[in-house]
Design an enzyme around this catalytic site. Sequence first.
Site, PDB file in Angstrom:
ATOM      1  N   GLU A 105      -3.572 -16.690 -12.353  1.00 25.95           N
ATOM      2  CA  GLU A 105      -4.411 -15.515 -12.125  1.00 25.95           C
ATOM      3  C   GLU A 105      -3.773 -14.283 -12.768  1.00 25.95           C
ATOM      4  O   GLU A 105      -4.458 -13.463 -13.385  1.00 25.95           O
ATOM      5  CB  GLU A 105      -4.598 -15.290 -10.614  1.00 25.95           C
ATOM      6  CG  GLU A 105      -5.469 -14.104 -10.278  1.00 25.95           C
ATOM      7  CD  GLU A 105      -5.598 -13.836  -8.783  1.00 25.95           C
ATOM      8  OE1 GLU A 105      -6.214 -12.829  -8.432  1.00 25.95           O
ATOM      9  OE2 GLU A 105      -5.072 -14.627  -7.964  1.00 25.95           O
ATOM     10  N   ARG A 142      -9.640  -6.093  -1.321  1.00 27.68           N
ATOM     11  CA  ARG A 142      -9.637  -6.565   0.071  1.00 27.68           C
ATOM     12  C   ARG A 142      -9.350  -5.369   0.986  1.00 27.68           C
ATOM     13  O   ARG A 142      -8.571  -4.486   0.657  1.00 27.68           O
ATOM     14  CB  ARG A 142      -8.545  -7.616   0.231  1.00 27.68           C
ATOM     15  CG  ARG A 142      -8.463  -8.271   1.574  1.00 27.68           C
ATOM     16  CD  ARG A 142      -7.480  -9.448   1.561  1.00 27.68           C
ATOM     17  NE  ARG A 142      -8.017 -10.529   0.743  1.00 27.68           N
ATOM     18  CZ  ARG A 142      -7.311 -11.233  -0.147  1.00 27.68           C
ATOM     19  NH1 ARG A 142      -6.034 -10.997  -0.327  1.00 27.68           N
ATOM     20  NH2 ARG A 142      -7.880 -12.198  -0.843  1.00 27.68           N
ATOM     21  N   ASP A 180      -1.694  -9.603  -8.443  1.00 26.70           N
ATOM     22  CA  ASP A 180      -1.955 -11.038  -8.493  1.00 26.70           C
ATOM     23  C   ASP A 180      -0.795 -11.922  -8.033  1.00 26.70           C
ATOM     24  O   ASP A 180      -1.011 -12.830  -7.247  1.00 26.70           O
ATOM     25  CB  ASP A 180      -2.383 -11.500  -9.896  1.00 26.70           C
ATOM     26  CG  ASP A 180      -3.375 -10.560 -10.549  1.00 26.70           C
ATOM     27  OD1 ASP A 180      -4.381 -10.225  -9.896  1.00 26.70           O
ATOM     28  OD2 ASP A 180      -3.148 -10.132 -11.695  1.00 26.70           O
ATOM     29  N   ASP A 239       2.212 -13.526  -6.110  1.00 21.41           N
ATOM     30  CA  ASP A 239       2.624 -13.519  -4.704  1.00 21.41           C
ATOM     31  C   ASP A 239       3.792 -14.466  -4.528  1.00 21.41           C
ATOM     32  O   ASP A 239       3.917 -15.454  -5.253  1.00 21.41           O
ATOM     33  CB  ASP A 239       1.475 -13.994  -3.803  1.00 21.41           C
ATOM     34  CG  ASP A 239       0.210 -13.178  -4.001  1.00 21.41           C
ATOM     35  OD1 ASP A 239       0.266 -11.962  -3.812  1.00 21.41           O
ATOM     36  OD2 ASP A 239      -0.825 -13.777  -4.348  1.00 21.41           O
ATOM     37  N   ASN A 297       3.206  -9.624  -1.669  1.00 25.22           N
ATOM     38  CA  ASN A 297       2.360  -9.250  -2.794  1.00 25.22           C
ATOM     39  C   ASN A 297       3.157  -8.421  -3.790  1.00 25.22           C
ATOM     40  O   ASN A 297       3.792  -7.440  -3.398  1.00 25.22           O
ATOM     41  CB  ASN A 297       1.189  -8.378  -2.317  1.00 25.22           C
ATOM     42  CG  ASN A 297       0.272  -9.083  -1.372  1.00 25.22           C
ATOM     43  OD1 ASN A 297      -0.391 -10.030  -1.753  1.00 25.22           O
ATOM     44  ND2 ASN A 297       0.238  -8.623  -0.124  1.00 25.22           N
TER      45      ASN A 297
END
Length: 186
Positions: free
Chosen positions: A123, A23, A105, A107, A87
């Site tokens: 995840e 991102r 991954d 969070d 994060n």
Amino acid sequence: MALPKEGDYIAIQSYKHNGNLHRTWQSTMVVKTEQNILIGANDRTLITEGDGRKWVSREPALVYFHKKYWFNIIVMFRPEGIAYYCNLATPFIIDREALKYIDYDLDVKVFPDGEKRLLDVEEYALNKKRWNYGEKIDSILRDSSLELLEWIDKKKGPFAPAFPKIWYERYQQMRPIKNNYRRGKQ
């Protein structure tokens, strides 16, 4: 590379363990730099996902990065109050292109009412196997999550009650004033 100066705009790039771009936040204003810390702010910034999908953030936000901790923190100014998105990630590096980190991954979201929620556990488990994170990274992330939860509970750093107000006001002071000058009027 040296840290950017306060008032500079930077891009932020998040990667995955396999090296793929995850991102990108197009434009974040640096409001504070110290030897190990960078605090930035943005408001409705363009975000591009690794697959090319683009969207604009919904609200003003502060971002907190540290060169020694394996987490970063986003402070979001929502109508219902301040929320935090944290994060679990490598400490940041910065180069001529952007501030960069690897997102692992997991969070932690903190809601305006103080509720904490661990996100993306599935995840993490999937990517841990897929990309072979290894015991060292797993151990660092476990310890980092405990440290992050301690910061939240003790209201340390970005979780301190005054942090959002102080740094958002600083951002407001530093932002360029929109030019309302009309042609022909002085």
